[in-house]
Design an enzyme around this catalytic site. Structure first.
Site, PDB file in Angstrom:
ATOM      1  N   SER A   1       0.924  -1.156   0.016  1.00  0.00           N
ATOM      2  CA  SER A   1       0.039   0.005   0.087  1.00  0.00           C
ATOM      3  C   SER A   1       0.799   1.318  -0.047  1.00  0.00           C
ATOM      4  CB  SER A   1      -0.989  -0.099   1.150  1.00  0.00           C
ATOM      5  OG  SER A   1      -2.058   0.909   0.918  1.00  0.00           O
TER       6      SER A   1
ATOM      7  N   ASP B   1      -8.618  -4.222  -6.540  1.00  0.00           N
ATOM      8  CA  ASP B   1      -8.373  -3.567  -5.160  1.00  0.00           C
ATOM      9  C   ASP B   1      -8.871  -2.488  -5.133  1.00  0.00           C
ATOM     10  OD1 ASP B   1      -6.678  -2.518  -3.041  1.00  0.00           O
ATOM     11  OD2 ASP B   1      -4.941  -3.092  -3.623  1.00  0.00           O
TER      12      ASP B   1
ATOM     13  N   HIS C   1      -6.748  -6.438  -0.845  1.00  0.00           N
ATOM     14  CA  HIS C   1      -5.668  -5.481  -0.657  1.00  0.00           C
ATOM     15  C   HIS C   1      -4.238  -5.988   0.235  1.00  0.00           C
ATOM     16  CE1 HIS C   1      -3.781  -1.324  -0.306  1.00  0.00           C
ATOM     17  NE2 HIS C   1      -3.787  -1.371   1.018  1.00  0.00           N
TER      18      HIS C   1
END
Length: 533
Positions: free
Chosen positions: A230, A453, A482
């Site tokens: 991320s 995602d 994710h």
């Protein structure tokens, strides 16, 4: 990166702090910036000092097999001899015995889980999971808390007791009065951040990348092996841009779009749009299992069930703690991770049958987590507000989010309110780094992405792939969890292992079939997995 938004708005007029950093190994011939020179000084100092490993502080909650230490970094890299802050670092040594290892010891694998604002000190624990055992045999697993997080020069913008008050409302189409209230709260929050944190302007993605360079040196690693998930992919990509010759291997799992024109206002709008798609995926799955949940045989019927619960909670919060805001927050997690789908659907079903307890258990704030959550939000806000220009007039936010909420109501305004302090931020803004590397400048890197995602929309992985020369992209098709490395997809894990253990990559782009959807379950009180943003 948290549920963020599209890239439609026009940034307001802002005074920017220009990026003054010459990438390591560049052929520009220009003298290094003060920050780059300061990074070199700090890294040399850290290499000489190393890390003194010992028992972890009780607050870390880690077993004796994990050892902890600290690394000192300058608060301001332009003044490397000035104020220092200490980053908490954790490590589990490689488990394989040298004589029995097929791949040999490969040094330290440093991990960041994202945020901004998440701590990776728990990372050494993943070595006990079956999907990670071969990697744990070859690598020391190293996690750390970035600057501002937990005991690493902790940031705080308000009293944790006032943060995340419950129950709360979360209108998908707020009226003018509610907007005025949220603007006032955003201004107060921005002032609180400045008042409580004198060094606020130094909490940036650029400094997170510089800290990573100092950590590399402290670990005694000539070149860095790093995995970011991320937001960790973003400052990892900034590191690769600044220090390409110091990279050994890098994995970017669920990549943030690094396009400077999208960081961060545009990214947040796009994220809200992607969450709407993922919310539709969840409702489709629930409708497919109507015999278990009885929430509706179509996604539209499931939406009506959700809205019925939402309306009832607005009138009478469950347990006095769960209002529409807490409901939305709980179901936002289902947009991140499909393993939440069965328990969320079960809780919604139970509530409509007269049992609110599962929903209360899953959605009510946990008082013991208030300080951690407030700290994470403070770091998130500081980094994203410092990193880039944001619109400074609420009219722009109102126009862009009102337009987006017509087609993507699920997350749009909640996302906007989280980021709105950036409109009133007191610290100077930076110009986002132009992430990119020239052919041959950076060793081959691996990008992993799920096609659906929501937190980091797939376009981000494609953009990073274009910008990092020699990178390879592995896509989990028609899936939306994710963070996919070391998860349930064997195809993804095979590419992940081949790269970290042998340096092998697909030619440029490989595809994997999606992992299996979760099986329906009527167990509404299933234990939840700890998650990072």
């Amino acid at each position: 990166m948290r549920a963020a938004a599209a890239r439609y708005g026009t940034a307001g007029s802002l005074v920017l702090t220009a990026l003054v950093a010459t990438p390591a190994g560049s052929a520009s011939g220009s003298p290094p910036s003060p920050e780059m020179s300061g990074t070199t000084v700090a890294a040399q100092r850290a290499e000489a000092a190393g890390i003194r490993w010992g028992a972890c502080a009780e607050a870390e909650g880690l077993p004796p097999s994990v050892r902890c230490g600290t690394v000192s970094v300058p608060l301001d890299y332009a003044r490397p001899e000035g104020k220092q802050i200490k980053l908490t670092v954790s490590r589990a040594k490689a488990t394989g015995k040298a004589a029995k290892r097929a791949v040999g010891r490969q040094g330290a694998l440093v991990y960041n889980p994202g945020g901004p604002g998440a701590s990776g000190t728990y990372f050494p624990l993943v070595g006990a999971l079956p999907e990670w055992k071969r990697i744990a045999a070859a690598y020391d697993l190293v996690g750390y808390a970035p600057r501002g997080v937990d005991r690493s020069a902790r940031l705080s913008c308000q009293d944790p007791k006032r943060f995340g008050k419950a129950p709360s409302q979360a209108p998908t189409h707020p009226d003018a009065s509610y907007k005025r209230e949220r603007v006032a709260r955003a201004k107060a929050y921005a002032r609180g951040c400045a008042d409580r944190n004198p060094g606020l302007r130094h909490y940036t993605s650029l400094n997170n990348a510089r800290d990573l360079e100092v950590l590399r040196a402290a670990l005694g690693e000539r070149r860095l092996t790093f995995m970011g998930a991320s937001y960790g992919t973003y400052f990892g990509a900034v590191y690769a841009t600044l220090f390409p010759s110091h990279v050994r291997r890098m994995v970017f799992d669920s990549a943030v779009n690094p396009d400077p024109t999208q960081v961060w206002y545009g990214n947040n709008l796009e994220q809200s749009l992607a969450f709407e798609r993922r919310w539709a995926d969840f409702r489709t799955w629930v409708a497919k299992h109507d015999k278990t949940y009885h929430l509706g045989k179509t996604p539209e019927a499931v939406q009506r069930s959700y809205e019925k619960v939402r309306a009832e909670l607005a009138h009478e919060p469950a347990g006095g703690k769960v209002g529409p805001g807490q409901l939305q927050g709980a179901f936002l997690q289902a947009g991140y991770y499909d393993d939440y789908w069965p328990m969320r659907a079960s809780a919604l079903s139970a509530y409509l049958k007269g049992d609110p307890k599962p929903l209360i258990e899953q959605a009510a704030p946990e008082p013991r987590a208030a300080a951690e959550n407030e700290n994470g939000n403070a770091v998130y806000t500081a980094v994203e507000c410092n990193d880039a220009p944001w619109p400074t007039d609420f009219e722009t936010w109102d126009r862009d989010n009102s337009r987006l909420a017509r087609v993507a109501p699920f997350e749009t305004w909640d996302n906007a309110w989280m980021n709105l302090p950036c409109a009133y931020w007191p610290a100077p803004r930076q110009r986002p780094v132009d992430v990119r590397t020239a052919p041959g400048e950076l060793p081959p890197t691996l990008i992993l992405a799920a096609e659906r995602d929501a937190a980091t929309p797939y376009e981000g992985a494609l953009e990073l792939n274009r910008r990092l020369s020699g990178s390879a992209l592995v896509t989990e098709e028609n899936a939306g969890t994710h963070g996919i490395a070391g998860g349930p997809n064997k195809c993804v894990n095979a590419h992940f292992e081949a790269y970290l253990l042998e340096g092998r990559l697909p030619v440029r782009h490989a595809s994997c079939a999606p992992h299996k959807e979760p099986a329906p379950s009527s167990g509404a009180r299933a234990a939840e997995l700890p998650r990072e943003r």
